[in-house]
Design an enzyme around this catalytic site. Structure first.
Site, mmCIF file in Angstrom:
data_model
loop_
_atom_site.group_PDB
_atom_site.id
_atom_site.type_symbol
_atom_site.label_atom_id
_atom_site.label_comp_id
_atom_site.label_asym_id
_atom_site.label_seq_id
_atom_site.Cartn_x
_atom_site.Cartn_y
_atom_site.Cartn_z
ATOM 1 C CG HIS A 16 -1.798 -1.154 1.333
ATOM 2 N ND1 HIS A 16 -3.074 -1.156 0.825
ATOM 3 C CD2 HIS A 16 -1.604 -2.397 1.843
ATOM 4 C CE1 HIS A 16 -3.630 -2.337 1.026
ATOM 5 N NE2 HIS A 16 -2.756 -3.116 1.637
ATOM 6 C CE LYS A 100 -6.827 -7.293 -2.086
ATOM 7 N NZ LYS A 100 -5.726 -7.001 -1.228
ATOM 8 C CG HIS A 137 -8.490 -8.935 2.362
ATOM 9 N ND1 HIS A 137 -7.590 -8.082 2.955
ATOM 10 C CD2 HIS A 137 -9.220 -9.475 3.376
ATOM 11 C CE1 HIS A 137 -7.769 -8.099 4.270
ATOM 12 N NE2 HIS A 137 -8.749 -8.934 4.542
HETATM 13 O O1 DOR Z 1 -3.906 -4.245 7.816
HETATM 14 C C1 DOR Z 1 -4.287 -3.945 6.711
HETATM 15 N N1 DOR Z 1 -4.134 -2.703 6.218
HETATM 16 N N2 DOR Z 1 -4.883 -4.872 5.972
HETATM 17 C C2 DOR Z 1 -5.465 -4.585 4.806
HETATM 18 O O2 DOR Z 1 -6.028 -5.460 4.205
HETATM 19 C C3 DOR Z 1 -5.480 -3.187 4.297
HETATM 20 C C4 DOR Z 1 -4.390 -2.407 4.859
HETATM 21 C C5 DOR Z 1 -4.542 -0.911 4.655
HETATM 22 O O3 DOR Z 1 -4.878 -0.501 3.540
HETATM 23 O O4 DOR Z 1 -4.301 -0.164 5.605
HETATM 24 ZN ZN ZN Z 2 -2.960 -5.121 1.940
#
Ligand code: DOR
Ligand code: ZN
Length: 345
Positions: A16, A100, A137
């Site tokens: 991310h 995704k 996911h």
């Molecule tokens: O812990 C997480 N943070 N899991 C996710 O699936 C998304 C991610 C986020 O975008 O902050």
């Molecule tokens: Zn992620």
């Protein structure tokens, strides 16, 4: 004892970056270590079209430091109304590397995700035909399912059905956290693989809940009990080409983590390789590291391995208690700890 390790440059197969100033602040950490990264599309608004993805890719490239070579690989955020033609065109023109699947409301910025997986079966059929990778996911969102059981439940309710219905579809079961997921991936066809984060190799759920709540160890899927962590360590270091590196580095400012409703996500990008390599060293599996970090991912995605190499060396690196980001603080994974490997040079 091996004191240096030179490997093909690794890639991060799940990451991310966010957007705007935060993105510009975090891109250099990843570009320092990795040649490419699969960039998650859960922005606000989400990256649902090839035009949005192409523009986002340009913004990321503009944030890569001078003289550094780094390629962001873009993903399409699937919704109930995804335009399969645009997805296929985007893949054909090199904008999209994967799509995704977020079950709606499973995690950060997933409200626009898929409300019922079967609704996107026509899109999955096109992806199967076109050879477009599906990143998943894998957690159910039903309120009656315990948060620690949501991954295992997703396998039984949805993932088995997807891989049975679309046997030629390439599926990456992302950031797996359970022995159930390891077993599922191992028993599935060669079209099914998984990424594993550094945090799920290092911590179990005690790290989140013992001695006071520890928001910086909270991510989704949540860390599970110790038996699961050990299964993940075995899988990652096994040499199996079905398992590869995906950090799920997810930057949230300290103020958003240390909050009555703290955000899910662990910011591990600054010391990701050092973190993974510490695990491989502890497991006496240094010779399996290059496969996990640099070879299995490109092989699964049908991409070449990176041309250049990096060297890691034994030696301590102290992870700062916090880092500056957009004039505020962000707490990295392993904050305040000393890791036993570092990037050389
Ligand atoms: O812990 C997480 N943070 N899991 C996710 O699936 C998304 C991610 C986020 O975008 O902050
Ligand atoms: Zn992620």
């Amino acid at each position: 004892m091996t004191d240096t390790l030179t490997i093909r440059r690794p890639d991060d197969w799940h990451l991310h970056f966010r957007d705007g100033d935060i993105m510009r602040g975090v891109v250099p950490y990843t570009a320092r270590q990795f040649g490419r990264a699969i960039v998650m599309p859960n922005l606000t608004p989400p990256v649902t079209t090839s035009a949005l993805a192409a523009a986002y890719r340009e913004r990321i490239l503009a944030a890569v430091p001078e003289g550094v070579s780094f390629t962001p690989l873009m993903t399409c955020y699937l919704t109930d109304t995804t335009d399969a033609d645009d997805l296929v065109r985007g893949a054909a023109t090199g904008v999209f590397t994967a799509a995704k699947l977020y079950p709606a409301n499973a995690t950060t910025n997933s409200a626009a995700g898929v409300s019922d997986v079967e609704r996107i079966y026509p899109v999955l059929a096109r992806m199967e035909a076109e050879g477009i990778v599906l990143c998943v996911h894998g957690e159910v969102t039903d309120h009656d399912i315990d948060v620690f059981d949501r991954e295992a439940e997703f396998i039984e309710r949805h993932l088995r059905a997807i891989v049975n219905a679309f046997p030629a579809l390439k599926v990456v079961f992302e950031h797996i956290t359970t022995a159930d997921a390891v077993a599922f991936v191992e028993s599935a066809s060669e079209n099914v693989a998984a990424t594993i984060t550094p945090q799920h190799l290092h911590i179990n759920r005690n790290a989140m809940l013992v001695g006071g709540i520890q928001p910086h160890n909270y991510c989704l899927p949540v860390a599970k009990r110790e038996t699961h962590r050990l299964a993940l360590r075995n899988a990652a270091t096994s040499g199996s080409a079905k398992f590869f590196l995906g950090t799920d580095s997810a930057p949230h400012l300290r103020s958003a983590k240390e909050n009555a409703c703290g955000c899910a996500g662990i910011f591990n990008a600054p010391f990701a390789l050092e973190s993974y390599l510490t695990v491989f060293d502890q497991e006496e599996a240094l010779d399996a590291f290059e496969g996990f970090a640099s070879i299995h991912g490109p092989a699964f995605y049908g991409l070449p391995v990176n041309e250049d190499a990096i060297t890691l060396e034994r030696g301590s690196v102290i992870v700062p208690e916090s880092l500056e980001l957009v004039g505020e603080e962000i707490v990295p994974f392993h904050a305040g700890q000393t890791l036993g490997w570092r990037m050389a040079g």
